[in-house]
Write an enzyme that holds these catalytic residues in place. Structure first.
Site, PDB file in Angstrom:
ATOM      1  N   HIS A  88      39.972  44.495  32.621  1.00 31.46           N
ATOM      2  CA  HIS A  88      39.864  45.783  31.941  1.00 31.46           C
ATOM      3  C   HIS A  88      38.432  45.856  31.418  1.00 31.46           C
ATOM      4  CE1 HIS A  88      44.198  45.823  32.246  1.00 31.46           C
ATOM      5  NE2 HIS A  88      44.167  44.605  31.764  1.00 31.46           N
ATOM      6  N   SER A 113      51.649  34.594  39.895  1.00 34.26           N
ATOM      7  CA  SER A 113      51.375  35.493  38.781  1.00 34.26           C
ATOM      8  C   SER A 113      50.269  36.486  39.070  1.00 34.26           C
ATOM      9  CB  SER A 113      51.156  34.764  37.471  1.00 34.26           C
ATOM     10  OG  SER A 113      51.485  35.653  36.418  1.00 34.26           O
ATOM     11  N   CYS A 118      51.338  29.969  37.713  1.00 26.09           N
ATOM     12  CA  CYS A 118      52.384  28.958  37.566  1.00 26.09           C
ATOM     13  C   CYS A 118      52.035  27.754  38.436  1.00 26.09           C
ATOM     14  CB  CYS A 118      53.731  29.527  37.997  1.00 26.09           C
ATOM     15  SG  CYS A 118      54.259  30.920  36.994  1.00 26.09           S
TER      16      CYS A 118
END
Length: 137
Positions: A68, A63, A83
């Site tokens: 941000h 993944s 995962c």
């Protein structure tokens, strides 16, 4: 019930604004965090907004890690999804928070893909972390 994936959502406050504004430094931090967490990096992309702020994504096997930033608010939104159980996302979280010099973090862990009879659901655990840091302006 076993989860297929683990999703961490981190709200990091009172971070060092100079670090949050520096895409090269953030990339270095996120890549090192992935390495510490035993995640295999596939692709990276970091973008600096004008006048301020950075968004960065590191795609890993299983993944991603994303960040941000809002340097003017000393705030970073961090997202880690993985995962399986062969990596250590908590180590990545600790490393990132330490290196952006966060004084506070609200962390949510979502266990995704939890099978409940013939359907899938998720479970949520959330907590707060406070850190003693010397990142005064």
């Amino acid at each position: 019930m076993e989860a297929l994936g683990f999703h961490y959502i981190i709200e990091a406050s009172e971070c060092n604004p100079e670090i949050l504004a520096n895409p090269a430094k953030l990339k270095e931090i996120i890549l090192k965090a992935a390495k510490i967490a035993k995640m295999d990096v596939r692709i990276t992309h970091f973008y600096k907004f004008s006048p301020t702020g950075v968004s960065g994504m590191v795609v890993v096997t299983g993944s991603h890690i994303s960040i941000h930033t809002w340097p003017e608010n000393k705030y970073a939104a961090i997202d880690i999804y993985i995962c399986g159980t062969s990596t250590y996302p908590e180590k990545a979280i600790d490393y990132i928070l330490e290196n952006i010099e966060a004084k506070y973090a609200h962390i949510t862990e979502i266990e995704r893909g939890v099978k409940d009879n013939d359907t899938y659901t998720h479970t949520i655990l959330t907590w707060d972390e406070f850190y003693e840091r010397d990142n005064e302006d």
